[in-house]
Design a protein around this motif. Sequence first.
Motif, mmCIF file in Angstrom:
data_model
loop_
_atom_site.group_PDB
_atom_site.id
_atom_site.type_symbol
_atom_site.label_atom_id
_atom_site.label_comp_id
_atom_site.label_asym_id
_atom_site.label_seq_id
_atom_site.Cartn_x
_atom_site.Cartn_y
_atom_site.Cartn_z
ATOM 1 N N GLU A 1 0.835 -1.207 0.000
ATOM 2 C CA GLU A 1 0.000 0.000 0.000
ATOM 3 C C GLU A 1 0.867 1.253 0.000
ATOM 4 N N ARG A 2 1.980 1.225 0.729
ATOM 5 C CA ARG A 2 2.881 2.381 0.754
ATOM 6 C C ARG A 2 3.514 2.636 -0.612
ATOM 7 N N GLU A 3 3.606 1.586 -1.430
ATOM 8 C CA GLU A 3 4.171 1.709 -2.771
ATOM 9 C C GLU A 3 3.107 1.977 -3.832
ATOM 10 N N GLY A 4 1.882 2.220 -3.399
ATOM 11 C CA GLY A 4 0.826 2.559 -4.340
ATOM 12 C C GLY A 4 0.035 1.386 -4.873
ATOM 13 N N VAL A 5 0.270 0.192 -4.328
ATOM 14 C CA VAL A 5 -0.475 -0.997 -4.749
ATOM 15 C C VAL A 5 -1.775 -1.071 -3.963
ATOM 16 N N ASP A 6 -2.863 -1.393 -4.637
ATOM 17 C CA ASP A 6 -4.133 -1.653 -3.959
ATOM 18 C C ASP A 6 -4.117 -3.126 -3.535
ATOM 19 N N ALA A 7 -3.900 -3.389 -2.245
ATOM 20 C CA ALA A 7 -3.730 -4.751 -1.736
ATOM 21 C C ALA A 7 -4.948 -5.174 -0.928
ATOM 22 N N GLN A 8 -5.419 -6.388 -1.186
ATOM 23 C CA GLN A 8 -6.605 -6.934 -0.519
ATOM 24 C C GLN A 8 -6.284 -8.292 0.079
ATOM 25 N N LEU A 9 -6.686 -8.506 1.322
ATOM 26 C CA LEU A 9 -6.538 -9.796 1.980
ATOM 27 C C LEU A 9 -7.914 -10.376 2.292
ATOM 28 N N GLY A 10 -7.976 -11.703 2.390
ATOM 29 C CA GLY A 10 -9.229 -12.357 2.744
ATOM 30 C C GLY A 10 -10.162 -12.587 1.575
ATOM 31 N N GLY A 11 -9.679 -12.379 0.351
ATOM 32 C CA GLY A 11 -10.521 -12.597 -0.820
ATOM 33 C C GLY A 11 -9.967 -11.896 -2.042
ATOM 34 N N HIS A 12 -10.627 -12.124 -3.181
ATOM 35 C CA HIS A 12 -10.203 -11.527 -4.453
ATOM 36 C C HIS A 12 -11.380 -10.811 -5.096
ATOM 37 N N ASP A 13 -11.121 -9.680 -5.720
ATOM 38 C CA ASP A 13 -12.127 -9.004 -6.535
ATOM 39 C C ASP A 13 -12.039 -9.616 -7.941
ATOM 40 N N LEU A 14 -12.889 -10.608 -8.197
ATOM 41 C CA LEU A 14 -12.782 -11.367 -9.451
ATOM 42 C C LEU A 14 -13.135 -10.522 -10.668
ATOM 43 N N ASP A 15 -14.062 -9.605 -10.519
ATOM 44 C CA ASP A 15 -14.400 -8.728 -11.645
ATOM 45 C C ASP A 15 -13.206 -7.856 -12.013
ATOM 46 N N ARG A 16 -12.513 -7.380 -10.993
ATOM 47 C CA ARG A 16 -11.348 -6.525 -11.238
ATOM 48 C C ARG A 16 -10.227 -7.327 -11.890
ATOM 49 N N ILE A 17 -10.035 -8.556 -11.445
ATOM 50 C CA ILE A 17 -9.013 -9.419 -12.048
ATOM 51 C C ILE A 17 -9.350 -9.706 -13.505
ATOM 52 N N ALA A 18 -10.634 -9.923 -13.796
ATOM 53 C CA ALA A 18 -11.055 -10.186 -15.176
ATOM 54 C C ALA A 18 -10.813 -8.980 -16.084
ATOM 55 N N ARG A 19 -10.848 -7.779 -15.513
ATOM 56 C CA ARG A 19 -10.613 -6.562 -16.306
ATOM 57 C C ARG A 19 -9.129 -6.237 -16.450
ATOM 58 N N ALA A 20 -8.276 -6.872 -15.669
ATOM 59 C CA ALA A 20 -6.843 -6.565 -15.690
ATOM 60 C C ALA A 20 -6.214 -6.971 -17.019
ATOM 61 N N SER A 21 -5.087 -6.367 -17.339
ATOM 62 C CA SER A 21 -4.375 -6.725 -18.570
ATOM 63 C C SER A 21 -3.674 -8.062 -18.448
ATOM 64 N N LEU A 22 -3.319 -8.451 -17.213
ATOM 65 C CA LEU A 22 -2.491 -9.622 -16.975
ATOM 66 C C LEU A 22 -2.698 -10.073 -15.550
ATOM 67 N N LEU A 23 -2.614 -11.397 -15.324
ATOM 68 C CA LEU A 23 -2.636 -11.938 -13.957
ATOM 69 C C LEU A 23 -1.306 -12.618 -13.693
#
Length: 464
Positions: free
Chosen positions: A62-84
């Motif tokens: 988070e300090r480096e500007g990454v949006d980090a999530q624990l306890g689950g995944h935002d699957l819609d957001r992953i599907a919209r990403a350019s790469l996994l």
Amino acid sequence: MRTPRVSEPALRADWLQHEIAVAGLARSGHAVALLLARTGNLVYASDARRAPELEAAAEELEREGVDAQLGGHDLDRIARASLLVVSPGVPPNAPPVIAARERGREVVSEIEIALRFLPTLRYVAVTGTNGKTTTTALVAHLLLALDLRAVAAGNIGLPLAEVAQHAAPPDWVALEVSSFQLHDTPSLRPDVGVLTNLSANHLDRYDDVEAYYADKRRLFVNATPSSCWVTNADDAAVRSLADGVPGVHANFSLVGKSDAYYDRDSDALMVLGCPLIRRSELRLIGDHNVANALAASLAVMLADPRHRTTESCALLGDALRSFRGLEHRIEIVADVGGVLWINDSKSTNVASTLVALRGMTRPTVLLLGGMHKGDAYTALVPEVKRTVTRVIAYGQAAELIARDLSGSVAVEQGGTDFADVVARARRSTSPGDAVLLSPACSSFDMFTDYEHRGNEFKRLVVQS
């Protein structure tokens, strides 16, 4: 202040159209998310678990500007990403992978990203069912002995994405690659590729052994006539897998003359005609470690003609003499009251435990257990009958172990309290015996990883 780029990245243009998703925030996921963020990319990183070490990783991201999530995944957001980008512990049927593939997004490993940030890196890639970690560590140790800047990275523990963030990357990397990492690293093109051995493994994740072997064969995916491969002449599955692969092939053997072999008449490890060291000078238990030493030495000597001079051979021999082995891999912990306690927590499959048992010469109490990985324990029976006096079966796999081994040896089920498991082992020994923790299972039912399991074993041993 952001870490400067170590080189211009070679990420494909279509990977940069949107943010990049990273699934899994343990070591490799954490490292690759930092690398991507520090080189100007938008990154969303997530992990299904919550743990203190993951909380710390998420805070740094988070300090480096990454949006980090624990306890689950935002699957819609992953599907919209350019790469996994996936960590090795994320299986191919995990929801983030399915979400990405259903939208036609590419899925790659942390190693794939790191290699693109290290376009001039020279590396020896090591894979196989067993022995790959020791062989990788030996390769790095031997390269350092030749006065080269070298590190061991990959599945051995240090993420390659962390190496890519060094201000001055090393001359060489000894790169351990698991089958999971091979599956998602399409640009792998090592200076030397090493295949130590093959046997059934990870059948909890693969449909069958053929699927597992298919991922191992991806070591050769970019083979050319100038490629260099080191393979096990004594392993039929290895010979079959490497058959027909373009490049220069060199073999190591324990049973006959080869490019690298153990000459039992002279007690010498012979590599490309050079007697490097006597077997009695190698401070590692078991013939399997002779094979590891041969494979590593052969790979280093083939990597560059300068590594094959008379002076270099002498330096490599000295390095083999000084190598002390790895923590958690047939590691002698202590001799307590005449009982030798041995930590082999890294043996997370049946084949690896079988190797450890073959090196035992004392009456042995064997600690087996953890999370079952799909392979039967009956393969252990011949060696169990030879040297094991009692098996303490514990964890999730305890009942399966007892079913497979009962009738061959006394089996005692130790439950899920590891302190009780060690206490049961202590009560079962006499002076002259050994206690071997070689679980043949993953650690995740009771521990965070095999290192946690091995460290807890050592703590319980020395506090007695």
